[in-house]
Scaffold this motif. Structure first.
Motif, short mmCIF file in Angstrom:
data_model
loop_
_atom_site.label_atom_id
_atom_site.label_comp_id
_atom_site.label_asym_id
_atom_site.label_seq_id
_atom_site.Cartn_x
_atom_site.Cartn_y
_atom_site.Cartn_z
N PHE A 82 2.19 14.84 -62.58
CA PHE A 82 1.22 13.76 -62.74
C PHE A 82 1.64 12.51 -61.98
O PHE A 82 0.82 11.71 -61.59
CB PHE A 82 1.03 13.42 -64.22
N SER A 83 2.91 12.30 -61.79
CA SER A 83 3.38 11.17 -61.00
C SER A 83 4.86 11.39 -60.72
O SER A 83 5.49 12.29 -61.28
CB SER A 83 3.17 9.85 -61.75
N ARG A 136 -4.52 11.62 -58.67
CA ARG A 136 -4.41 11.55 -60.13
C ARG A 136 -5.29 10.47 -60.74
O ARG A 136 -5.89 10.65 -61.81
CB ARG A 136 -2.95 11.30 -60.54
N ARG A 170 -3.62 20.33 -62.96
CA ARG A 170 -2.77 19.37 -62.25
C ARG A 170 -1.30 19.72 -62.38
O ARG A 170 -0.50 19.42 -61.50
CB ARG A 170 -3.03 17.95 -62.76
#
Length: 501
Positions: free
Chosen positions: A271-272, A421, A126
């Protein structure tokens, strides 16, 4: 945006240790037993959050957190919780026990060897996903957007089979633990009444389903008004992004730069968009941010500062387990309330934005809300399909759901669903975002009816004392009643955004 890396890091680092088996079922005194449990849960959370913060802010350190002596907490069974709960007469102790049990169950599920191994394999993949969050708001050239969208295909193809295996492993764990499918088991530990939440979801689905859905391609996400986006990037520059977002703190009676707040600015956060770490509220709060120019970076900064404000306004209680919110939907609700300040006519006027531009931004906001809610509903629907049969025709189901629910022509070129995610690191989280939107609209409606309106002194007091303070110790229904004065509903959101009367 909330709890980035939490499931991947926090729960993975909370490794069981066979050496400490002196806790529950433990002493006969239930209050003492509960206190011992809370000490364990408190220590595990603070150590794990600090480890997650180190991992996020110093990615090259290759931190390998020490294992924690939490075997008794991991061994806590439903029957033991029920037996202890039956001996508690204080409702605060009962609430604390419920919070500890939910924490323990999440830790048990993520500490399963098969689950932990697959999460560890997915996490570094990721990190290779290109960061498209700003591009999909600001990039005016559709061919560039399309090229960037397809640049994710190789990573998605690597993650997809691991994600199928991860879902199967979680389902196997849930069946061993409670003879239940994973999502059904975990619903009871998200801090809300699953039946009530399902009814709210149905209402929103019906309302959106009654409207025509414009069909788009994935790379056209939030392609609302490129010219407006360019003008807002000029007006709201990167250099002052976080200073503008500190309005959130000032509105809630906090210092513009709270002493307990640690801010780390990152250039890449796969991830964000932002990452949020309530390390030891209210005395220690970490937040990673990526300031930028324009619409998306600003509302995102407002959002994450809302998370931080909730943590900084926490009133320490006997149950320290509440550093981890009882309901993630409450945490998202608070952040959503501050996020929408960026679009509010009241705040925009204070920034000397012209009335015509304010109207265009409000139009952008409505289009964004519709797009994002449809995406949320599609994500929720697909997650259920994936957990029902991870070995089935996942791609076919995904394409159909995206077309019908989100209005997106996904295509079969690569498994874009593997890029989500939440599927790997926080199942059921998308439900929290649905609830947060309903809560934000209802809270704004209440505040605007007070003397002075949305940003008046009366509204500030309500926000601080009834919406934010103590929020993380409440279940969603309790918090919604206190924040809005009504039972949980989506009426205001449907009327304001979908324009249902």
């Amino acid at each position: 945006m909330r709890w980035a890396l939490l499931s991947a890091v926090v729960l993975l680092v909370s490794c069981p240790s066979p050496s400490n088996r002196s806790l529950p079922p433990g002493p006969d005194d239930p209050a003492k037993n509960l206190a011992l449990l809370d000490v364990f849960a408190d220590r595990v959370q603070i150590e794990a959050m600090r480890a997650a913060w180190e991992s996020a802010t110093n990615p090259h350190l290759n931190v390998r957190p020490k294992p924690f002596g939490i075997k008794p907490l991991l061994d806590l069974t439903d029957d033991e919780v029920m037996a202890l709960n039956s001996r508690l007469s204080d409702p605060r102790q009962t609430q604390c026990l419920q919070a500890i049990h939910s924490l323990a169950l999440r830790m048990q599920s993520e500490s399963d060897p098969a689950v932990a191994e697959l999460l560890a394999a997915i996490a570094p993949l990721r990190e290779q996903i290109p960061d498209l969050s700003r591009v999909f708001t600001d990039e005016p050239e559709l061919p560039v957007r399309k090229q960037l969208w397809y640049s994710q295909s190789g990573i998605a193809r690597q993650i997809a089979p691991l994600l199928r295996q991860l879902v199967s492993a979680r389902n196997r764990w849930a069946w061993r633990h409670a003879r239940s499918q994973y999502l059904e088991l975990m619903k009871a530990h998200r801090g809300y009444d699953p039946g009530r939440v399902e009814s709210l979801e149905i209402v929103v689905r019906r309302a959106l389903g009654s409207r025509a859905i414009p069909k788009t391609f994935p790379w056209e996400y939030e392609y609302n008004d490129p010219a407006l986006s360019a003008r807002m990037a000029s007006m709201f520059d990167e250099a002052h992004c976080l200073r503008r977002a500190s309005f959130v703190f000032e509105l809630l009676g906090l210092p513009a730069k709270p002493p307990a707040l640690q801010v780390s600015e990152l250039k890449q956060a796969s991830f964000s968009f932002f990452a949020f770490y309530p390390i030891n509220p209210p005395g220690e709060q970490g937040i990673t941010v990526r300031p930028g120019a324009g619409i998306a970076p600003h509302w995102s900064a407002f959002h994450e500062y809302g998370h931080a404000a909730m943590s900084l306004l926490t009133a320490p209680a006997s149950c320290r387990t509440f550093r981890h919110p009882v309901s993630p939907a409450v945490s998202e609700g608070c952040a959503k309330i501050t996020e929408r300040l960026f679009y509010s006519e009241e705040w925009l006027q204070s920034q000397r934005v012209s009335p015509s531009e304010i109207q265009l931004l409000r139009r952008w906001e409505r289009a964004s809300e519709l797009t994002r809610m449809r995406a949320i509903l599609a994500d929720i629907e697909f997650e259920r399909v994936l957990y029902r049969d991870p070995s089935g025709d996942v791609m076919g189901e995904y394409i159909a759901i995206e077309h019908k629910t989100a209005g997106v022509e996904a295509g079969r070129e690569f498994p874009a669903w593997a890029l989500e995610r939440h599927l790997a690191f926080e199942p059921l989280a998308r439900v929290d975002y649905l609830l947060a939107r309903c809560a934000q609209a209802a809270v704004y409606r209440r505040l605007r009816r007070l003397p002075g309106g949305l940003l008046g002194e009366a509204a500030q007091r309500v926000l601080r004392e009834q919406v934010f303070r103590g929020a993380q110790g409440l279940r969603f229904e309790e918090w919604f009643r206190r924040a809005t004065g009504a039972e949980p509903n989506c009426t205001a959101w449907l009327e304001d955004v979908v324009q249902v009367r």
